[in-house]
Design an enzyme around this catalytic site. Structure first.
Site, mmCIF file in Angstrom:
data_model
loop_
_atom_site.group_PDB
_atom_site.id
_atom_site.type_symbol
_atom_site.label_atom_id
_atom_site.label_comp_id
_atom_site.label_asym_id
_atom_site.label_seq_id
_atom_site.Cartn_x
_atom_site.Cartn_y
_atom_site.Cartn_z
ATOM 1 N N LYS A 68 0.794 -1.240 0.000
ATOM 2 C CA LYS A 68 0.000 0.000 0.000
ATOM 3 C C LYS A 68 0.822 1.284 0.000
ATOM 4 O O LYS A 68 0.301 2.368 0.256
ATOM 5 C CB LYS A 68 -1.018 0.061 1.162
ATOM 6 C CG LYS A 68 -1.837 -1.170 1.407
ATOM 7 C CD LYS A 68 -2.141 -1.985 0.199
ATOM 8 C CE LYS A 68 -3.142 -1.369 -0.741
ATOM 9 N NZ LYS A 68 -3.269 -2.243 -1.965
ATOM 10 N N CYS A 69 2.091 1.180 -0.325
ATOM 11 C CA CYS A 69 2.927 2.380 -0.367
ATOM 12 C C CYS A 69 3.030 2.984 -1.764
ATOM 13 O O CYS A 69 3.706 4.005 -1.951
ATOM 14 C CB CYS A 69 4.326 2.058 0.155
ATOM 15 S SG CYS A 69 4.350 1.821 1.930
ATOM 16 N N GLY A 70 2.408 2.360 -2.756
ATOM 17 C CA GLY A 70 2.495 2.899 -4.115
ATOM 18 C C GLY A 70 3.068 1.903 -5.114
ATOM 19 O O GLY A 70 3.588 2.298 -6.166
ATOM 20 N N THR A 72 1.612 -0.254 -7.168
ATOM 21 C CA THR A 72 0.952 -0.296 -8.477
ATOM 22 C C THR A 72 1.457 0.849 -9.353
ATOM 23 O O THR A 72 1.773 0.659 -10.535
ATOM 24 C CB THR A 72 -0.581 -0.167 -8.281
ATOM 25 O OG1 THR A 72 -0.973 -1.032 -7.214
ATOM 26 C CG2 THR A 72 -1.328 -0.518 -9.543
ATOM 27 N N TRP A 73 1.544 2.014 -8.770
ATOM 28 C CA TRP A 73 2.025 3.209 -9.477
ATOM 29 C C TRP A 73 3.476 3.028 -9.927
ATOM 30 O O TRP A 73 3.824 3.266 -11.086
ATOM 31 C CB TRP A 73 1.888 4.404 -8.524
ATOM 32 C CG TRP A 73 2.086 5.745 -9.131
ATOM 33 C CD1 TRP A 73 2.088 6.074 -10.464
ATOM 34 C CD2 TRP A 73 2.285 6.975 -8.416
ATOM 35 N NE1 TRP A 73 2.280 7.422 -10.614
ATOM 36 C CE2 TRP A 73 2.399 8.005 -9.381
ATOM 37 C CE3 TRP A 73 2.370 7.303 -7.056
ATOM 38 C CZ2 TRP A 73 2.618 9.338 -9.023
ATOM 39 C CZ3 TRP A 73 2.572 8.631 -6.704
ATOM 40 C CH2 TRP A 73 2.694 9.631 -7.678
ATOM 41 N N HIS A 139 7.131 -7.685 -2.010
ATOM 42 C CA HIS A 139 6.823 -7.043 -0.733
ATOM 43 C C HIS A 139 7.753 -7.570 0.368
ATOM 44 O O HIS A 139 7.654 -7.129 1.510
ATOM 45 C CB HIS A 139 5.381 -7.340 -0.299
ATOM 46 C CG HIS A 139 4.323 -6.588 -1.052
ATOM 47 N ND1 HIS A 139 4.467 -5.278 -1.452
ATOM 48 C CD2 HIS A 139 3.081 -6.956 -1.442
ATOM 49 C CE1 HIS A 139 3.358 -4.896 -2.072
ATOM 50 N NE2 HIS A 139 2.515 -5.891 -2.084
ATOM 51 N N ARG A 161 5.972 5.269 2.291
ATOM 52 C CA ARG A 161 4.852 6.212 2.395
ATOM 53 C C ARG A 161 4.625 6.511 3.868
ATOM 54 O O ARG A 161 4.962 5.689 4.737
ATOM 55 C CB ARG A 161 3.616 5.534 1.785
ATOM 56 C CG ARG A 161 2.404 6.403 1.650
ATOM 57 C CD ARG A 161 1.248 5.635 1.002
ATOM 58 N NE ARG A 161 0.157 6.552 0.694
ATOM 59 C CZ ARG A 161 -1.023 6.178 0.225
ATOM 60 N NH1 ARG A 161 -1.275 4.905 0.003
ATOM 61 N NH2 ARG A 161 -1.955 7.073 -0.021
ATOM 62 N N SER A 169 -4.755 2.798 4.108
ATOM 63 C CA SER A 169 -4.899 2.141 2.811
ATOM 64 C C SER A 169 -4.923 0.619 2.976
ATOM 65 O O SER A 169 -5.724 -0.079 2.358
ATOM 66 C CB SER A 169 -3.732 2.561 1.908
ATOM 67 O OG SER A 169 -3.867 2.017 0.625
HETATM 68 P P1 A3P Z 1 -5.059 4.758 -1.101
HETATM 69 O O1 A3P Z 1 -5.670 3.540 -0.481
HETATM 70 O O2 A3P Z 1 -4.546 5.726 -0.083
HETATM 71 O O3 A3P Z 1 -5.923 5.407 -2.113
HETATM 72 P P2 A3P Z 1 -0.187 -0.372 -3.602
HETATM 73 O O4 A3P Z 1 -0.156 -0.083 -5.063
HETATM 74 O O5 A3P Z 1 1.156 -0.432 -2.968
HETATM 75 O O6 A3P Z 1 -1.068 -1.511 -3.282
HETATM 76 O O7 A3P Z 1 -0.819 0.942 -2.932
HETATM 77 C C1 A3P Z 1 -2.140 1.283 -3.160
HETATM 78 C C2 A3P Z 1 -2.292 2.757 -2.882
HETATM 79 O O8 A3P Z 1 -1.751 3.507 -3.989
HETATM 80 C C3 A3P Z 1 -3.746 3.153 -2.785
HETATM 81 O O9 A3P Z 1 -3.754 4.278 -1.905
HETATM 82 C C4 A3P Z 1 -4.056 3.510 -4.220
HETATM 83 O O10 A3P Z 1 -5.193 4.316 -4.369
HETATM 84 C C5 A3P Z 1 -2.788 4.243 -4.617
HETATM 85 N N1 A3P Z 1 -2.537 4.237 -6.067
HETATM 86 C C6 A3P Z 1 -2.783 3.252 -6.955
HETATM 87 N N2 A3P Z 1 -2.414 3.618 -8.172
HETATM 88 C C7 A3P Z 1 -1.933 4.876 -8.095
HETATM 89 C C8 A3P Z 1 -1.417 5.811 -9.049
HETATM 90 N N3 A3P Z 1 -1.334 5.503 -10.332
HETATM 91 N N4 A3P Z 1 -1.001 6.998 -8.591
HETATM 92 C C9 A3P Z 1 -1.088 7.329 -7.273
HETATM 93 N N5 A3P Z 1 -1.575 6.495 -6.330
HETATM 94 C C10 A3P Z 1 -1.997 5.286 -6.724
#
Ligand code: A3P
Length: 329
Positions: A68-70, A72-73, A139, A161, A169
């Site tokens: 959940k730190c980003g 996917t991004w 992870h 994060r 998250s």
């Molecule tokens: P939130 O739950 O605060 O919205 P991970 O990808 O490590 O599982 O983390 C998921 C978090 O990243 C979620 O945060 C999600 O909404 C956010 N996220 C997913 N895709 C993103 C993107 N393209 N840009 C910014 N944040 C993103």
């Protein structure tokens, strides 16, 4: 119950019975403490198999994160940087793999690749289209990975994060994949476990510190990002990231074409979360809807969920844990 329909090797079964365990939040089964970190049974089998069989290549690129730190991004960004000569990042071009694949499919987790009963999976499908780099993710904390990478020059890309947003998250994510009814999921119960570090891949702070220390010692091996910084100055960090990955933007790309902006747009929360694949698709390995990875994508959402006392306690733990290491989250 997640683990119930997975298969375990005899070695894992023996190991599980010898480790400290705790009932995990919102799981009917346990998490286990192995070499100072906590894992579900499936991930534990992954750690053990990976430690034994994964040998990093010099050209491996591994996106490493606490959940959940980003992740996917960062996966989307790395993929599109590395493959941009093959797949144009202009979102109008309809053939980019990110338009039809969730980023998790493009950079698979070592955690899952190694968690089956085949202890030595084939990683050839992880090569990027230029056939040069294997694009991987994990992870897992650095500690169990350290032996696997120590004889190579592979590169790690880490994003951390603010733990308050990470926690909120994570709470939403776990609650969503384990129940349809959010009201049944006490945030307070999970909060306790998160603060204690008794949570999948935890503790959060030890996870971050492992990679942070390595990034200080070997900056050419670990690129250390913060979600909040990436949100604040995406162009700057993506340019640095491309350099680190060995695929720097040329002067021409930087000057003429808006390539960086296009790439950021392609990987943006708004763009990815509105694609059909990410709205309605499912991830085969985890059997999770892709939409679960997109919630709000903002900084500071924790104020809507945590009391001032909860915020203060998390901030205090963070300050204490990071005090000696010059890291502020
Ligand atoms: P939130 O739950 O605060 O919205 P991970 O990808 O490590 O599982 O983390 C998921 C978090 O990243 C979620 O945060 C999600 O909404 C956010 N996220 C997913 N895709 C993103 C993107 N393209 N840009 C910014 N944040 C993103």
């Amino acid at each position: 119950e997640e683990a119930a329909h997975r298969k375990f090797t005899q070695e894992t079964i023996n190991l599980l019975s010898s480790l400290p365990k705790q009932k995990a939040w919102m799981r009917s089964d346990y998490i286990y403490q192995y070499q100072n970190f906590w894992y579900g049974a499936v991930e534990l089998q992954g750690v053990v198999n990976m430690q034994r069989n994964y040998k990093a290549l010099d050209s491996d690129l591994i996106v490493a994160t606490y959940p959940k730190c980003g992740t996917t991004w960062l996966k989307a960004l790395c993929f599109s940087i590395i493959n941009r000569y093959h797949f144009s990042t202009a979102t109008s071009k309809q053939h980019h793999p990110l338009l039809t694949n969730n980023p998790h499919l493009l950079l698979p987790f070592l955690d899952h690749l190694y968690s089956s009963t085949d202890p030595n999976p084939d990683l050839t499908s992880c090569f990027s289209v230029n056939n040069h780099n294997r694009l991987l993710a994990t992870h897992f904390p650095l500690a169990p990975l350290a032996e696997c990478i120590k004889d190579s020059k592979c590169k790690l890309i880490y994003i951390c994060r603010d733990p308050k947003d990470t926690f909120v998250s994570f709470w939403h994510f776990i609650a969503k994949i384990r129940t349809k009814n959010l009201e049944n999921c006490s945030l307070e119960g999970f909060y306790e476990q998160f603060c204690e570090g008794v949570v999948e891949y935890g503790s959060f702070w030890d996870h971050v510190l492992g990679y942070w220390k390595m990034s200080l010692q070997f900056p050419e091996r670990v690129f250390f990002l913060q979600y909040e910084e990436l949100k604040r100055e995406p162009n700057l960090h993506v340019i640095k990231l491309a350099e680190f990955l060995g695929h720097p933007f040329s002067a021409e790309e930087l000057e003429s074409g808006g390539v960086v902006e296009e790439l950021l747009k392609l990987c943006s929360f708004d763009h990815l979360s509105n694609l059909e694949v990410n709205k309605n698709g499912k991830l085969p390995v985890l059997e999770i809807g892709c939409s679960t990875f997109f919630r709000r994508g903002e900084v500071g959402d924790h104020v809507n969920y945590l009391s001032p006392a909860m915020i203060e306690r998390l901030d205090k733990i963070t300050a204490e844990k990071f005090l000696d290491y010059g890291l502020k989250l």
